[in-house]
Design a protein around this motif. Structure first.
Motif, PDB file in Angstrom:
ATOM      1  N   ILE A  38     -34.669 -16.585 -11.201  1.00 12.17           N
ATOM      2  CA  ILE A  38     -35.132 -15.895  -9.995  1.00 12.17           C
ATOM      3  C   ILE A  38     -36.232 -16.707  -9.323  1.00 12.17           C
ATOM      4  N   ALA A  39     -37.168 -17.241 -10.124  1.00 13.40           N
ATOM      5  CA  ALA A  39     -38.239 -18.072  -9.558  1.00 13.40           C
ATOM      6  C   ALA A  39     -37.664 -19.321  -8.907  1.00 13.40           C
ATOM      7  N   PHE A  40     -36.675 -19.935  -9.548  1.00 13.62           N
ATOM      8  CA  PHE A  40     -36.025 -21.121  -8.967  1.00 13.62           C
ATOM      9  C   PHE A  40     -35.365 -20.765  -7.642  1.00 13.62           C
ATOM     10  N   PHE A  41     -34.662 -19.637  -7.597  1.00 17.84           N
ATOM     11  CA  PHE A  41     -33.961 -19.216  -6.391  1.00 17.84           C
ATOM     12  C   PHE A  41     -34.952 -18.954  -5.251  1.00 17.84           C
ATOM     13  N   ILE A  42     -36.058 -18.280  -5.556  1.00 21.34           N
ATOM     14  CA  ILE A  42     -37.056 -17.978  -4.527  1.00 21.34           C
ATOM     15  C   ILE A  42     -37.715 -19.259  -4.019  1.00 21.34           C
ATOM     16  N   CYS A  43     -38.107 -20.150  -4.946  1.00 19.18           N
ATOM     17  CA  CYS A  43     -38.734 -21.415  -4.524  1.00 19.18           C
ATOM     18  C   CYS A  43     -37.761 -22.277  -3.722  1.00 19.18           C
ATOM     19  N   ALA A  44     -36.500 -22.285  -4.115  1.00 24.65           N
ATOM     20  CA  ALA A  44     -35.506 -23.066  -3.381  1.00 24.65           C
ATOM     21  C   ALA A  44     -35.318 -22.515  -1.965  1.00 24.65           C
ATOM     22  N   LEU A  45     -35.247 -21.192  -1.840  1.00 24.96           N
ATOM     23  CA  LEU A  45     -35.106 -20.601  -0.507  1.00 24.96           C
ATOM     24  C   LEU A  45     -36.324 -20.882   0.362  1.00 24.96           C
ATOM     25  N   LEU A  46     -37.519 -20.806  -0.232  1.00 22.55           N
ATOM     26  CA  LEU A  46     -38.726 -21.094   0.546  1.00 22.55           C
ATOM     27  C   LEU A  46     -38.775 -22.561   0.971  1.00 22.55           C
ATOM     28  N   ALA A  47     -38.355 -23.464   0.093  1.00 23.81           N
ATOM     29  CA  ALA A  47     -38.352 -24.886   0.442  1.00 23.81           C
ATOM     30  C   ALA A  47     -37.361 -25.166   1.566  1.00 23.81           C
ATOM     31  N   ILE A  48     -36.179 -24.603   1.474  1.00 25.12           N
ATOM     32  CA  ILE A  48     -35.180 -24.804   2.520  1.00 25.12           C
ATOM     33  C   ILE A  48     -35.627 -24.142   3.819  1.00 25.12           C
ATOM     34  N   GLY A  49     -36.169 -22.934   3.710  1.00 21.93           N
ATOM     35  CA  GLY A  49     -36.657 -22.238   4.901  1.00 21.93           C
ATOM     36  C   GLY A  49     -37.792 -22.983   5.577  1.00 21.93           C
ATOM     37  N   MET A  92     -45.581 -26.433  12.757  1.00 29.13           N
ATOM     38  CA  MET A  92     -44.792 -27.402  11.995  1.00 29.13           C
ATOM     39  C   MET A  92     -45.520 -27.814  10.719  1.00 29.13           C
ATOM     40  N   VAL A  93     -46.816 -28.010  10.810  1.00 27.32           N
ATOM     41  CA  VAL A  93     -47.595 -28.420   9.642  1.00 27.32           C
ATOM     42  C   VAL A  93     -47.617 -27.311   8.592  1.00 27.32           C
ATOM     43  N   VAL A  94     -47.739 -26.073   9.031  1.00 24.07           N
ATOM     44  CA  VAL A  94     -47.719 -24.958   8.081  1.00 24.07           C
ATOM     45  C   VAL A  94     -46.350 -24.854   7.406  1.00 24.07           C
ATOM     46  N   ALA A  95     -45.287 -25.103   8.159  1.00 22.58           N
ATOM     47  CA  ALA A  95     -43.946 -25.072   7.565  1.00 22.58           C
ATOM     48  C   ALA A  95     -43.768 -26.193   6.546  1.00 22.58           C
ATOM     49  N   VAL A  96     -44.301 -27.370   6.836  1.00 27.23           N
ATOM     50  CA  VAL A  96     -44.226 -28.472   5.879  1.00 27.23           C
ATOM     51  C   VAL A  96     -45.033 -28.131   4.629  1.00 27.23           C
ATOM     52  N   ALA A  97     -46.195 -27.510   4.815  1.00 28.37           N
ATOM     53  CA  ALA A  97     -47.006 -27.102   3.663  1.00 28.37           C
ATOM     54  C   ALA A  97     -46.249 -26.098   2.802  1.00 28.37           C
ATOM     55  N   THR A 113     -43.037 -25.922   2.464  1.00 25.95           N
ATOM     56  CA  THR A 113     -42.009 -26.687   1.757  1.00 25.95           C
ATOM     57  C   THR A 113     -42.589 -27.418   0.562  1.00 25.95           C
ATOM     58  N   PHE A 114     -43.733 -28.067   0.746  1.00 27.74           N
ATOM     59  CA  PHE A 114     -44.340 -28.819  -0.354  1.00 27.74           C
ATOM     60  C   PHE A 114     -44.797 -27.902  -1.485  1.00 27.74           C
ATOM     61  N   ILE A 115     -45.351 -26.750  -1.149  1.00 26.71           N
ATOM     62  CA  ILE A 115     -45.790 -25.809  -2.189  1.00 26.71           C
ATOM     63  C   ILE A 115     -44.582 -25.233  -2.915  1.00 26.71           C
ATOM     64  N   SER A 116     -43.501 -24.983  -2.195  1.00 29.62           N
ATOM     65  CA  SER A 116     -42.279 -24.501  -2.844  1.00 29.62           C
ATOM     66  C   SER A 116     -41.700 -25.546  -3.780  1.00 29.62           C
ATOM     67  N   LEU A 117     -41.760 -26.806  -3.375  1.00 30.44           N
ATOM     68  CA  LEU A 117     -41.307 -27.878  -4.272  1.00 30.44           C
ATOM     69  C   LEU A 117     -42.171 -27.945  -5.521  1.00 30.44           C
ATOM     70  N   ALA A 118     -43.465 -27.717  -5.377  1.00 30.58           N
ATOM     71  CA  ALA A 118     -44.336 -27.672  -6.560  1.00 30.58           C
ATOM     72  C   ALA A 118     -43.939 -26.514  -7.468  1.00 30.58           C
ATOM     73  N   GLY A 119     -43.554 -25.388  -6.880  1.00 29.63           N
ATOM     74  CA  GLY A 119     -43.056 -24.268  -7.677  1.00 29.63           C
ATOM     75  C   GLY A 119     -41.783 -24.630  -8.424  1.00 29.63           C
ATOM     76  N   LEU A 120     -40.907 -25.376  -7.772  1.00 26.10           N
ATOM     77  CA  LEU A 120     -39.694 -25.837  -8.453  1.00 26.10           C
ATOM     78  C   LEU A 120     -40.030 -26.757  -9.618  1.00 26.10           C
ATOM     79  N   TYR A 121     -41.026 -27.621  -9.437  1.00 27.90           N
ATOM     80  CA  TYR A 121     -41.433 -28.494 -10.538  1.00 27.90           C
ATOM     81  C   TYR A 121     -41.997 -27.695 -11.706  1.00 27.90           C
ATOM     82  N   ILE A 122     -42.712 -26.624 -11.407  1.00 29.79           N
ATOM     83  CA  ILE A 122     -43.248 -25.782 -12.481  1.00 29.79           C
ATOM     84  C   ILE A 122     -42.118 -25.113 -13.237  1.00 29.79           C
ATOM     85  N   VAL A 123     -41.109 -24.632 -12.520  1.00 33.46           N
ATOM     86  CA  VAL A 123     -39.958 -24.015 -13.181  1.00 33.46           C
ATOM     87  C   VAL A 123     -39.250 -25.030 -14.076  1.00 33.46           C
ATOM     88  N   LEU A 124     -39.234 -26.281 -13.655  1.00 34.81           N
ATOM     89  CA  LEU A 124     -38.584 -27.333 -14.436  1.00 34.81           C
ATOM     90  C   LEU A 124     -39.498 -27.912 -15.525  1.00 34.81           C
TER      91      LEU A 124
END
Length: 175
Positions: free
Chosen positions: A15-26, A40-45, A47-58
């Motif tokens: 579930i955490a992976f799915f949420i982080c993936a959706l936030l990164a894509i969004g 645009m900068v907030v959207a990039v931020a 994405t980067f924080i969501s990718l960090a969440g994906l790394y934590i899940v991994l």
């Protein structure tokens, strides 16, 4: 088919992976869709924080922390360049509205999602538990501060110089 989805969502890390993936894509989609630099900068931020969440899940905690630290600095420099070096005095010119364009984009994205979902459902993935590395952050830290201490310090100096240079260039353009 829906039984596989229920099994997939039964574990918290999925579930955490799915949420982080959706936030990164969004965040990536929003970054491409927005026209104002701050948005645009907030959207990039996001994405980067969501990718960090994906790394934590991994279970790559070090990479997650580096993702946040490095890209937080990069985003602050991007904000300085984007906000201080662009003109905000005139009104933005609106593009002509194309309602069919957004519809085609939605159909294309839904089709791509369907193809990827079908490919994942039909693929044969190996099952079983994989042992994770014990305390990978400590091993990376030992390597970073023993064998690679000079490149590490050079990167910190480079980031500091880039940040100061961005401020100087932005102030020079303002004058």
């Amino acid at each position: 088919m829906f039984g596989n989805i229920v099994d997939f969502l039964s574990r918290g890390e999925n579930i955490a992976f799915f949420i982080c993936a959706l936030l990164a894509i969004g965040g990536a989609i929003f970054m491409l869709s927005f026209t104002k630099v701050v948005h645009m900068v907030v959207a990039v931020a996001l994405t980067f924080i969501s990718l960090a969440g994906l790394y934590i899940v991994l279970e790559a905690e070090f990479v997650a922390v580096v993702q946040i630290l490095i890209y937080a600095g990069a985003i602050s420099i991007l904000m300085i360049f984007g906000i201080m070096m662009t003109k905000h005095t005139k009104e933005e010119e609106e593009e002509p509205k194309r309602p069919w364009h957004n519809g085609l984009l939605f159909v294309g994205a839904a089709g791509l999602f369907g193809i990827i979902f079908y490919a994942i459902q039909k693929s044969q993935l190996p099952s079983g538990e994989y042992p994770s590395m014990q305390d990978n952050t400590m091993e990376i830290g030992k390597l970073l501060f023993s064998n690679h201490v000079i490149p590490f310090e050079l990167m910190s100096v480079l980031l500091t110089v880039a940040f100061i240079g961005a401020i100087i260039v932005a102030k020079r353009e303002e004058d």
